[in-house]
Structure formats: structure tokens, C-alpha cells
Design an enzyme around this catalytic site. Structure first.
Site, short mmCIF file in Angstrom:
data_model
loop_
_atom_site.label_atom_id
_atom_site.label_comp_id
_atom_site.label_asym_id
_atom_site.label_seq_id
_atom_site.Cartn_x
_atom_site.Cartn_y
_atom_site.Cartn_z
N ASP A 152 14.31 2.47 9.11
CA ASP A 152 13.74 1.35 9.86
C ASP A 152 13.05 1.95 11.07
OD1 ASP A 152 13.23 -0.74 11.63
OD2 ASP A 152 15.02 -1.86 11.06
N LEU A 186 0.82 -1.22 0.00
CA LEU A 186 0.00 0.00 0.00
C LEU A 186 0.85 1.27 0.00
CD1 LEU A 186 -2.72 -1.20 2.54
CD2 LEU A 186 -3.01 -0.87 0.07
N TYR A 213 -1.94 -7.67 16.65
CA TYR A 213 -2.15 -6.66 15.61
C TYR A 213 -3.30 -5.71 15.96
CZ TYR A 213 -2.92 -4.88 10.82
OH TYR A 213 -3.08 -4.08 9.69
N THR A 264 -2.07 -7.79 -0.09
CA THR A 264 -0.65 -7.43 -0.02
C THR A 264 0.08 -8.56 0.69
OG1 THR A 264 -0.83 -6.32 2.11
CG2 THR A 264 -1.15 -4.93 0.16
N LYS A 306 -3.18 -1.62 16.39
CA LYS A 306 -3.84 -0.67 15.48
C LYS A 306 -4.82 0.22 16.25
CE LYS A 306 -1.79 -1.52 11.59
NZ LYS A 306 -0.92 -0.51 10.98
N1 LIG Z 1 -3.39 -4.94 3.35
C1 LIG Z 1 -4.43 -4.81 4.19
O1 LIG Z 1 -5.47 -5.50 4.07
C2 LIG Z 1 -4.37 -3.81 5.30
C3 LIG Z 1 -5.55 -3.53 5.98
C4 LIG Z 1 -5.51 -2.61 7.02
C5 LIG Z 1 -4.32 -1.99 7.34
N2 LIG Z 1 -3.18 -2.28 6.65
C6 LIG Z 1 -1.95 -1.58 7.01
O2 LIG Z 1 -1.40 -0.97 5.86
C7 LIG Z 1 -0.01 -0.74 6.06
C8 LIG Z 1 0.78 -1.23 4.85
O3 LIG Z 1 0.68 -2.64 4.82
P1 LIG Z 1 0.59 -3.47 3.46
O4 LIG Z 1 -0.73 -4.11 3.44
O5 LIG Z 1 1.00 -2.65 2.31
O6 LIG Z 1 1.65 -4.63 3.77
P2 LIG Z 1 3.08 -4.96 3.12
O7 LIG Z 1 2.96 -5.09 1.65
O8 LIG Z 1 3.59 -6.10 3.93
O9 LIG Z 1 3.94 -3.65 3.41
C9 LIG Z 1 4.42 -3.35 4.69
C10 LIG Z 1 5.56 -2.38 4.54
O10 LIG Z 1 6.04 -2.06 5.88
C11 LIG Z 1 7.46 -2.21 5.85
N3 LIG Z 1 8.03 -2.45 7.16
C12 LIG Z 1 7.85 -3.49 8.00
N4 LIG Z 1 8.61 -3.35 9.08
C13 LIG Z 1 9.29 -2.17 8.95
C14 LIG Z 1 10.24 -1.47 9.71
N5 LIG Z 1 10.68 -1.96 10.90
N6 LIG Z 1 10.71 -0.29 9.27
C15 LIG Z 1 10.27 0.22 8.09
N7 LIG Z 1 9.41 -0.42 7.29
C16 LIG Z 1 8.92 -1.59 7.73
C17 LIG Z 1 7.72 -3.35 4.89
O11 LIG Z 1 9.08 -3.38 4.49
P3 LIG Z 1 9.85 -4.76 4.09
O12 LIG Z 1 9.59 -4.98 2.63
O13 LIG Z 1 11.28 -4.44 4.39
O14 LIG Z 1 9.28 -5.84 4.96
C18 LIG Z 1 6.75 -2.96 3.77
O15 LIG Z 1 7.33 -1.97 2.97
C19 LIG Z 1 0.35 -1.46 7.36
O16 LIG Z 1 0.40 -0.54 8.43
C20 LIG Z 1 -0.82 -2.43 7.54
O17 LIG Z 1 -1.02 -2.80 8.89
C21 LIG Z 1 -3.18 -3.18 5.63
#
Ligand SMILES: NC(=O)c1ccc[n+]([C@@H]2O[C@H](COP(=O)([O-])OP(=O)(O)OC[C@H]3O[C@@H](n4cnc5c(N)ncnc54)[C@H](OP(=O)(O)O)[C@@H]3O)[C@@H](O)[C@H]2O)c1
Length: 230
Positions: free
Chosen positions: A53, A13, A155, A188, A159
Site C-alpha cells: 500500500d 494499466l 489529480y 479503466t 500528476k
Molecule cells: N486510465 C487512464 O486514462 C489514465 C490516464 C493517465 C494516467 N493514468 C494513470 O495510470 C495509473 C494506473 O491507473 P489505471 O488507469 O490502471 O486505474 P485503475 O484500474 O483504477 O488502477 C489503479 C491501481 O492503483 C491501485 N492503488 C490505488 N491506491 C493504492 C494504494 N494506496 N496503494 C497501492 N495501490 C493502490 C489500485 O488498487 P485497488 O484495486 O486496491 O484500488 C489499482 O491497482 C494511475 O497512476 C493513473 O493515474 C491513467
């Protein structure tokens, strides 16, 4: 030009949000903990890259110093980095260390990054901070709707805290708008690429807030359809 920083934007995202905000005319910095992944993503997007990070004080401080040397101000900070370690195992089987791992990214990461970037945010005319939270952190959603069947014991509390951090900061710092958004269930890597929305739809709420400029509200929790009950 609107200067925008998105944490955890090398994929998912955050990456999709960066793409849309660049198209909207923002000068976007993408934060990534892994320089290789971050640089590749930034090159693909035409964004700027900063190693960041969110669990590492030195990394966050260095990122803030780096942007300070390049920018006079930061208009939009998107606290997007998040993890769902611990998954759906019963909460009673999780230890403090399991919770700490999730909270270090999803909660303390927001505090670390927000604190470090406050001077740059304060220098902006209408600064805005957006915490990417989740409906799984909504008390209403987890007790009054079908989402209550979802059990993600580390989680969800993380949140809920991410949302409340936006409210708390909004009260403490009226000169900066702080809001939380729920992307909605979107495919994702964090959820094994499941979910009914497109990734574009998953960024609608954050992109809307990030492009409101001086009209940005504060202390709200929204998804792409509007207000999310706390
Ligand atoms: N997808 C959904 O359904 C959904 C729904 C509600 C909320 N969200 C929220 O949306 C946000 C983005 O998630 P996503 O769905 O896009 O998941 P994702 O594809 O797994 O992306 C997560 C991102 O966070 C990074 N990250 C993890 N640990 C980190 C750290 N210590 N320092 C810096 N970056 C770090 C990851 O980097 P690496 O590549 O290095 O791991 C990746 O770039 C999150 O906060 C998630 O909780 C997602």
C-alpha cells in the site's frame, strides 16, 4: 533476468503492463494493497505478488524487505498506483484533506516507494524508475490544447508533481534513470472505463521505456507517440 516491480498492478494499466513485461521476459512482481486481489491477479499473470500500500510506510518497508530477501537487485520500478479521488468538482470546493488523499497516493506514494527501494535499485546494472503520470499534469496540455476543458483540481497538480519528481530524482541520482509517462486516455476503473484507446495502447509508453535496458534515457516525459510537452 530483469527484475521489475509494478505498484497498483492488480488491475487496469498496471496489470496489463505486467502481462506484457512477463511476455518480454521480465521477472515481474506486482504490488497490490489488497492481498486477495493481488494474489488472484498474480496467479492469472504468472507474476509474483507483494503486499504494497503506497500510502503506508510499514507496508512499503515490508515490501522492500521482502524483495531484498528474494532479489539481489531491482532493475525496473514502475510507480503506477494512482487515484483520481475528488473528480471534477470545482477546486474551490476541495479541502486540504481531499488534496491530501490524492497526493498521498499519486505523489507521496512515489516518494515512499522510491526511497524504500533505492538500495535494491542501486544494486542493479542499469536501474530505471518510471512514474506513471498523466497528460492532465502537463502545463502545455492543460493550457494550450482542448484538454484544458478538463478540470480535475487535485489529480492534475498531483500528476504535475509526479512528472517533476522524475526530473528531480534524475538530477539527484544520475546512476538511476527516472522518467515519466502518460498512458493516454484509456478505459479503466479510474475513469469509469471511458477513453478511446485499448488498454494495450495505454501501456505502450511504459512498456517501451521498461524494455530499453542500458539505452534508457533519463528525465523524459513521453506518451505512446513520443515526447509530451511539459
Ligand atoms: N486510465 C487512464 O486514462 C489514465 C490516464 C493517465 C494516467 N493514468 C494513470 O495510470 C495509473 C494506473 O491507473 P489505471 O488507469 O490502471 O486505474 P485503475 O484500474 O483504477 O488502477 C489503479 C491501481 O492503483 C491501485 N492503488 C490505488 N491506491 C493504492 C494504494 N494506496 N496503494 C497501492 N495501490 C493502490 C489500485 O488498487 P485497488 O484495486 O486496491 O484500488 C489499482 O491497482 C494511475 O497512476 C493513473 O493515474 C491513467
Amino acid at each position: 533476468m530483469t527484475n521489475t516491480l509494478i505498484t497498483g498492478a492488480n488491475k487496469g494499466l498496471g496489470f496489463a503492463t505486467a502481462r506484457r513485461l512477463i511476455a518480454a521476459g521480465h521477472d515481474v512482481w506486482i504490488g497490490a494493497r489488497d492481498p486477495e486481489r493481488g494474489k488472484i491477479a498474480a496467479a492469472e499473470l504468472g507474476a509474483r505478488f507483494v503486499q504494497l500500500d503506497v500510502t503506508d510506510d510499514a507496508s512499503v518497508e515490508a515490501a522492500a524487505a521482502s524483495l531484498r530477501s528474494e532479489l539481489g537487485h531491482l532493475d525496473v520500478l514502475i510507480n503506477n498506483a494512482g487515484i483520481n479521488a475528488g473528480g471534477s468538482v470545482p477546486g474551490t470546493d476541495l479541502t486540504v484533506d481531499d488534496f491530501r488523499t490524492v497526493f498521498d497516493v499519486n505523489v507521496f506514494g512515489i516518494v515512499r516507494v522510491t526511497h524504500a527501494f533505492l538500495p535494491l535499485l542501486r544494486a542493479a546494472p542499469a536501474p530505471s524508475v518510471i512514474n506513471v503520470s498523466s497528460g492532465l499534469g502537463s502545463f502545455h496540455q492543460m493550457t494550450e490544447t482542448e484538454w484544458g476543458e478538463w478540470v480535475v483540481p487535485a489529480y492534475s497538480p498531483s500528476k504535475a508533481a509526479a512528472t517533476m519528481l522524475a526530473v528531480s530524482y534524475a538530477k539527484a541520482l544520475p546512476g538511476i534513470r527516472f522518467n515519466a509517462v502518460d498512458p493516454g486516455w484509456t478505459p479503466t476503473d479510474t475513469n469509469g472505463n471511458t477513453g478511446p484507446q485499448t488498454v494495450e495502447e495505454g501501456t505502450d509508453a511504459v512498456v517501451r521505456l521498461a524494455t530499453l535496458g542500458p539505452d534508457t534515457p533519463t528525465a523524459t516525459f513521453t506518451d505512446r507517440n513520443g515526447t509530451v510537452p511539459w
